[in-house]
Design a protein around this motif. Structure first.
Motif, PDB file in Angstrom:
ATOM      1  N   UNK A 129       0.756  -1.159  -0.034  1.00  0.00           N
ATOM      2  CA  UNK A 129      -0.136   0.153  -0.144  1.00  0.00           C
ATOM      3  C   UNK A 129       0.968   1.191   0.204  1.00  0.00           C
ATOM      4  N   UNK A 130       0.463   2.360  -0.557  1.00  0.00           N
ATOM      5  CA  UNK A 130       1.110   3.805  -0.646  1.00  0.00           C
ATOM      6  C   UNK A 130       0.998   4.215   0.859  1.00  0.00           C
ATOM      7  N   UNK A 131       2.321   4.817   1.008  1.00  0.00           N
ATOM      8  CA  UNK A 131       2.363   5.192   2.320  1.00  0.00           C
ATOM      9  C   UNK A 131       2.818   6.892   2.033  1.00  0.00           C
ATOM     10  N   UNK A 132       2.238   7.972   1.983  1.00  0.00           N
ATOM     11  CA  UNK A 132       2.873   9.087   1.788  1.00  0.00           C
ATOM     12  C   UNK A 132       4.058   9.516   2.388  1.00  0.00           C
ATOM     13  N   UNK A 133       5.052   9.937   2.049  1.00  0.00           N
ATOM     14  CA  UNK A 133       5.861  10.675   2.871  1.00  0.00           C
ATOM     15  C   UNK A 133       6.178  12.201   2.992  1.00  0.00           C
ATOM     16  N   UNK A 134       6.031  12.481   3.977  1.00  0.00           N
ATOM     17  CA  UNK A 134       6.054  13.847   4.264  1.00  0.00           C
ATOM     18  C   UNK A 134       7.425  14.209   4.966  1.00  0.00           C
ATOM     19  N   UNK A 135       7.984  15.341   4.584  1.00  0.00           N
ATOM     20  CA  UNK A 135       9.261  16.111   5.383  1.00  0.00           C
ATOM     21  C   UNK A 135       8.612  16.686   6.704  1.00  0.00           C
ATOM     22  N   UNK A 136       9.333  16.491   7.716  1.00  0.00           N
ATOM     23  CA  UNK A 136       9.050  17.143   8.941  1.00  0.00           C
ATOM     24  C   UNK A 136       9.103  18.697   8.794  1.00  0.00           C
ATOM     25  N   UNK A 137       8.156  19.443   9.351  1.00  0.00           N
ATOM     26  CA  UNK A 137       8.022  20.673   9.222  1.00  0.00           C
ATOM     27  C   UNK A 137       8.767  21.578  10.210  1.00  0.00           C
ATOM     28  N   UNK A 138       9.560  22.442   9.870  1.00  0.00           N
ATOM     29  CA  UNK A 138      10.535  22.914  10.750  1.00  0.00           C
ATOM     30  C   UNK A 138       9.870  24.363  11.343  1.00  0.00           C
TER      31      UNK A 138
END
Length: 145
Positions: A129-138
């Motif tokens: 299954x596709x799991x979106x990757x997100x960059x942590x917000x600074x």
């Protein structure tokens, strides 16, 4: 169809309550000698009188649970019911000698119930299954002028 004479004879032999139980659960007004009982409470009967029973239908079982599943009968008693064994279990020397202590107890088929066997999968799935990757917000940066 059971004859009236046979029905009256079986009522006299077994009693009205036992005759009604056999007729209700087995669909036939049979009467015979009780041969044995297994670990589940099933009762096994035999009638060797050729005038009363059809040959091959003179052995039967009265199941303790009336769900009517063939797996409720242990293999040793099934062999006796189907005429593979001549003697019942308590009289058969072969069954008495061959009952090893390591033999697992008979368990009825639990398919379709909560106790059914469900294997677990150890193979990686072919489709992930596709799991979106997100960059942590600074911290938001502020610019001063």
């Amino acid at each position: 169809m059971v004859s009236l004479i046979r029905t009256l004879r079986n009522i006299r032999r077994a009693g009205l309550a036992q005759w009604w139980r056999f007729t209700y659960y087995n669909g036939d007004a049979k009467f015979g000698q009780r041969v044995g009982t297994d670990q589940f409470g099933n009762k096994y009967f035999e009638n060797l009188n050729p005038e009363e029973e059809i040959p091959g239908r003179h052995r039967w079982v009265d199941l303790a649970q009336h769900d009517y599943d063939a797996t409720q009968v242990p293999p040793e008693w099934h062999a006796w019911l189907s005429h593979i064994r001549k003697e019942p279990l308590h009289l058969d020397p072969i069954v008495q000698a061959v009952n090893p202590p390591w033999k697992a107890p008979h368990v009825e088929n639990m398919t379709g119930t909560r106790g059914a066997y469900r294997p677990y999968n150890t193979v990686r799935p072919k489709v992930n299954t596709w799991v979106p990757t997100t960059a942590p917000r600074g911290e938001p940066t502020t610019t001063s002028s």
